[in-house]
Design a protein around this motif. Structure first.
Motif: not given
Length: 525
Positions: A28-39
């Motif tokens: 989650t920490m590694r992909y935090d910013r992209q998770l905000r884009l496509w969940g």
């Protein structure tokens, strides 16, 4: 101070209370910013995807870089070439020690350092042979990427991708120019996520629960504090009641009427600083409308009629279509934006919209279940129906053309259309002469004449602008400029992610970049 005096201890800093919440995982920490884009759903689709790249060129590596970093599941690089000096000079993922080594294996070694979560495989078989020997296994890939190849080298793959509706991204980069083309028979987007979606508040046709909610509020009896925290939705609905009573049941529809409507809103304002009334005025143009049906094209599509071959997407579209036929409106999304209001009123209003959205989705699900039962098809999952009804106003279907479709010869912008035309001619030149035009300085003029002749076979004559492009393509001698490849690789990877996650609307269907003039364009082939 005497020795017998006691020193007062320093004040104790209170310890921070530990939260019961678990700390975020390393992923989650590694992909935090992209998770905000496509969940999480989009990330899961990305991590389970398997893509195949034909030809590990500079552009191909830049595309893979931008797919591996966000965590693509598996990558297969098909490349039988060896590393040349030109490769080393233009490709960031090669070093001098890789000279004469297999190019696919060399770039894979560096790409694998970007993200240990991605698996990278290499195949050193020529692309046509690999395709011919693995047509069955190729059906397991989620997406194909082809870089800097002649159509004859991957035409069997292109046909397979079209028949199985597997996305194919064809990218080409030479000198200061590049092209990215998306090829997919049908791509359905549920979460298109427009930048500025209009609020879905149903003010023109309020439902029963909403009517009961706003009519229960009497503005004249409220205290000053309560009056300043009435949700703007209530203010607009009350003003609409008064407006309709004076205008034959019609809502304000033009600039003058909406200007007068704002005056009506302000007449109910007690103090100039009441922000909720300012919000109401600001939302008039966005919310006080009678919106047209954005799904007219989908509802008129032959696939919106349920059949034994209908996909979950089209079965749900059919359910939404039936809902619209019965209700005269689309299912409500249930999403409301933040607003000036007291907590109790906002939560009540939010719950009301969410309840209505759930009710509408259940009605659509009932229609969909009726279709599946009559056609003896598996049930469409409730979560899928709910997601489609929530996003129904922004559903998109992209249908491109097969990769061998001829480029338009009479396109009105001959400047940019010339780039994909000439890319095609360069690959044909390469096929005929086993080299790129201009790769040696011995006969540049002759190569220009040959390239112009190939262009002449695709259209009538060669324009002055195209003659300039011909000189440029020959001058670069088949070399990929690293900065152009990097920019184009980012664009192509972005489109790949859209296709894999089924979120956001991909390019339809040809992207062209002229780095010499810093101009990009998209046109449909």
């Amino acid at each position: 101070m005497t020795q017998t005096e006691e020193v007062e201890p320093p004040p104790q800093i209170p310890e921070k209370r530990t939260s019961n919440e678990e700390p975020p995982s390393s992923k989650t920490m590694r992909y935090d910013r992209q998770l905000r884009l496509w969940g999480e759903e989009g990330q899961s689709l990305l991590e389970s995807a398997s893509i195949c790249l034909l030809n590990g060129t500079t552009l191909g590596c830049e595309i893979l870089k931008n797919l591996i970093l966000p965590g693509i599941g598996e990558v297969t690089i098909v490349d039988n070439n060896t590393v040349t000096l030109t490769d080393i000079q233009s490709n960031f993922f090669l070093a001098p020690r890789d000279l004469s080594k297999p190019r696919g294996e060399s770039v894979a070694r560096y790409l694998s350092l970007l993200n240990p979560e991605s698996t990278i495989k290499t195949i050193t078989t020529p692309c046509p042979e690999f395709i011919q020997n693995n047509l069955g296994a190729l059906k397991n890939y989620s997406l194909f990427i082809v870089c800097n190849l002649h159509y004859s080298e991957y035409q069997d793959l292109a046909q397979l991708a079209w028949d199985t509706n597997t996305p194919l991204v064809v990218a080409d980069c030479l000198g200061m120019y590049s092209v990215v083309r998306l090829v997919v028979k049908e791509h359905c987007v549920i979460e298109s996520k427009p930048d500025t979606p209009l609020p879905d508040l149903r003010l023109d046709k309020p439902y029963t629960e909403l009517i009961e909610f706003y009519q229960h509020i009497e503005l004249d009896t409220l205290t000053s504090t309560e009056h300043a925290h009435v949700p703007f939705v209530v203010i607009l609905l009350k003003c609409l009641d008064q407006w309709k009573a004076d205008h034959g049941g019609e809502i304000p529809s033009n600039y003058k009427e909406k200007k007068d409507f704002k005056k009506l809103i302000n007449s109910l304002r007690r103090k100039p600083e009441e922000e909720n009334f300012t919000e109401a005025c600001n939302m008039v143009n966005k919310c006080v409308t009678s919106p047209s049906n954005p799904l007219t094209d989908l509802f008129s599509d032959p696939l919106s009629s349920p059949s034994r071959t209908s996909t979950m997407f089209w079965l749900t579209v059919a359910g939404i279509k039936q809902f619209y036929t019965v209700r005269g409106v689309l299912p409500i999304s249930g999403v409301i934006s933040d607003m000036t209001a007291d907590t109790e009123s906002f939560i009540a209003l939010q719950s009301l919209y969410q309840y209505k959205a759930e009710s509408d989705a259940k009605e659509v699900a009932g229609y969909v279940n009726g279709f599946t039962a009559s056609l003896n098809l598996p049930l469409v999952p409730w979560e899928f129906v709910r997601k489609m009804t929530k996003n129904c106003r922004f559903l998109k279907v992209i249908r491109t053309s097969p990769v061998d479709t001829k480029l338009p010869a009479d396109y009105d912008d001959d400047d940019l259309i010339s780039i994909p035309l000439l890319m095609k001619c360069v690959r044909e030149f390469e096929r005929q002469h086993s080299r790129c035009p201009g790769d040696t300085d011995t006969n540049l003029v002759g190569d220009e004449e040959k390239l112009s002749a190939l262009l002449g076979t695709l259209q009538k004559g060669v324009t002055e602008i195209q003659s300039m492009f011909v000189k440029d393509f020959v001058r670069f001698g088949g070399t990929e400029v690293p900065s152009v490849a990097a920019f184009t690789g980012g664009i192509a990877a972005h489109e790949c992610i859209k296709l894999l996650t089924k979120q956001y609307v991909p390019v339809d269907n040809c992207f062209v970049y002229n780095a010499a003039t810093q101009i990009t364009t998209v046109f449909k082939i």
